[in-house]
Design a protein around this motif. Structure first.
Motif, PDB file in Angstrom:
ATOM      1  N   PRO A  74       0.793  -1.235   0.000  1.00  0.00           N
ATOM      2  CA  PRO A  74       0.000   0.000   0.000  1.00  0.00           C
ATOM      3  C   PRO A  74       0.824   1.282   0.000  1.00  0.00           C
ATOM      4  CG  PRO A  74      -0.096  -1.085   2.153  1.00  0.00           C
ATOM      5  CD  PRO A  74       0.547  -2.047   1.212  1.00  0.00           C
ATOM      6  N   ASN A  75       2.086   1.217   0.370  1.00  0.00           N
ATOM      7  CA  ASN A  75       2.900   2.440   0.407  1.00  0.00           C
ATOM      8  C   ASN A  75       3.376   2.883  -0.972  1.00  0.00           C
ATOM      9  OD1 ASN A  75       2.708   2.600   3.224  1.00  0.00           O
ATOM     10  ND2 ASN A  75       4.526   1.332   3.528  1.00  0.00           N
ATOM     11  N   ALA A  76       3.172   2.040  -1.987  1.00  0.00           N
ATOM     12  CA  ALA A  76       3.564   2.372  -3.366  1.00  0.00           C
ATOM     13  C   ALA A  76       5.030   2.810  -3.446  1.00  0.00           C
ATOM     14  CB  ALA A  76       2.654   3.454  -3.952  1.00  0.00           C
ATOM     15  N   ASP A  77       5.876   2.171  -2.654  1.00  0.00           N
ATOM     16  CA  ASP A  77       7.281   2.567  -2.588  1.00  0.00           C
ATOM     17  C   ASP A  77       8.227   1.574  -3.270  1.00  0.00           C
ATOM     18  OD1 ASP A  77       6.844   0.539  -0.754  1.00  0.00           O
ATOM     19  OD2 ASP A  77       7.999   1.473   0.868  1.00  0.00           O
ATOM     20  N   ILE A  78       7.672   0.560  -3.930  1.00  0.00           N
ATOM     21  CA  ILE A  78       8.488  -0.421  -4.635  1.00  0.00           C
ATOM     22  C   ILE A  78       8.394  -0.136  -6.136  1.00  0.00           C
ATOM     23  CG2 ILE A  78       8.861  -2.877  -5.116  1.00  0.00           C
ATOM     24  CD1 ILE A  78       7.488  -3.484  -2.442  1.00  0.00           C
ATOM     25  N   PRO A  79       9.527  -0.015  -6.832  1.00  0.00           N
ATOM     26  CA  PRO A  79       9.471   0.259  -8.275  1.00  0.00           C
ATOM     27  C   PRO A  79       8.717  -0.832  -9.038  1.00  0.00           C
ATOM     28  CG  PRO A  79      11.676   0.639  -7.415  1.00  0.00           C
ATOM     29  CD  PRO A  79      10.909  -0.018  -6.323  1.00  0.00           C
TER      30      PRO A  79
END
Length: 259
Positions: A121-126
């Protein structure tokens, strides 16, 4: 670290707003898997005769559906892209003699962001999105996935996003699973667990209720299975992690391939 590859059903876009057994499973799966360095997703909603690869530094969010609550259109999943992963995928496709098309500015379709916003959910992975080609043979689709198998050894999570039983003309409102959908899924499960590629590649002729489960106008939802399997060609193991149904026969399932 070697990650598995996954086939993940993305169901209805409404999963993005829902809280049910499947969405909670996806949330838990994202916590249980080792955190990947990057994610490569073959999406049913990018069906192209040309192998395409996203090259965005940061992704927009496609709302590629209509008739849903306004809250759906307000959702965003601003994951970054990965120039290094895009370049490596290109090199692997070159090595496999597969022409490909870099695509800039498309954004992530809901086959990608609906599942990833549950898992990460953090959308922090490419994220790098890849197209599928429903007109290719299953053997070709599998071979394209196999070109990326070494990515799993570099902590890249390869996902095929689609749906094994996905016939929108047959869905209803039943809370009970339609027997024909269950029979099709169980036949597929038997072949996956034994990695019977010849049987799977002829699923449209051999699987019970194949025409209902995978209609001729909707094969793009089934074929991400072969791309995900191919990515685990060096470690041919399959495990079903989840199985449920919505609307009588919309199959919500997740398969893990390899270690």
């Amino acid at each position: 670290m070697t990650l598995p590859s996954l086939f993940v059903a993305h169901g209805s876009p409404m999963l993005a707003l829902e809280d049910n057994g499947y969405t909670r499973f996806l949330e838990q799966l994202g916590q249980e898997l080792p955190k990947p360095e990057a994610i490569a997703v073959f999406s049913a909603h990018w069906d192209s005769p040309d192998q395409s690869v996203s090259v965005d530094e940061s992704h927009g969010t496609m709302h590629d559906f209509y008739g849903f609550p306004e809250a759906m259109y307000e959702l965003r999943y601003p994951a970054p892209g990965s120039a290094s992963l895009t370049q490596q995928i290109g090199q692997l496709f070159d090595a496999g003699n597969l022409p490909y098309q870099p695509v800039l500015g498309r954004g992530l379709d809901h086959g990608v962001w609906v599942i990833l916003q549950k898992m990460y959910p953090n959308a922090d992975i490419p994220v790098v999105e890849l197209s599928v080609d429903s007109r290719r043979s299953p053997a070709e689709q599998y071979a394209i996935g196999a070109m990326l198998k070494e990515l799993r050894q570099q902590n890249v999570l390869v996902i095929g996003s689609g749906g094994l039983v996905h016939n929108l003309r047959m869905i209803g409102q039943s809370e009970e699973a339609d027997p024909w959908a269950v029979e099709f899924d169980e036949w597929i499960a038997g072949q996956l667990e034994s990695w019977k590629l010849n049987e799977l590649f002829d699923y449209d002729k051999k699987a019970p209720y194949a025409r209902q489960a995978v209609p001729s106008y909707g094969t793009e939802h089934f074929v991400p299975l072969f791309y995900a399997m191919g990515a685990a060609d060096d470690d041919r193991r399959a495990e079903r992690l989840f199985q449920a149904y919505q609307y009588g026969n919309l199959s919500l399932n997740c398969w893990m391939f390899g270690s």
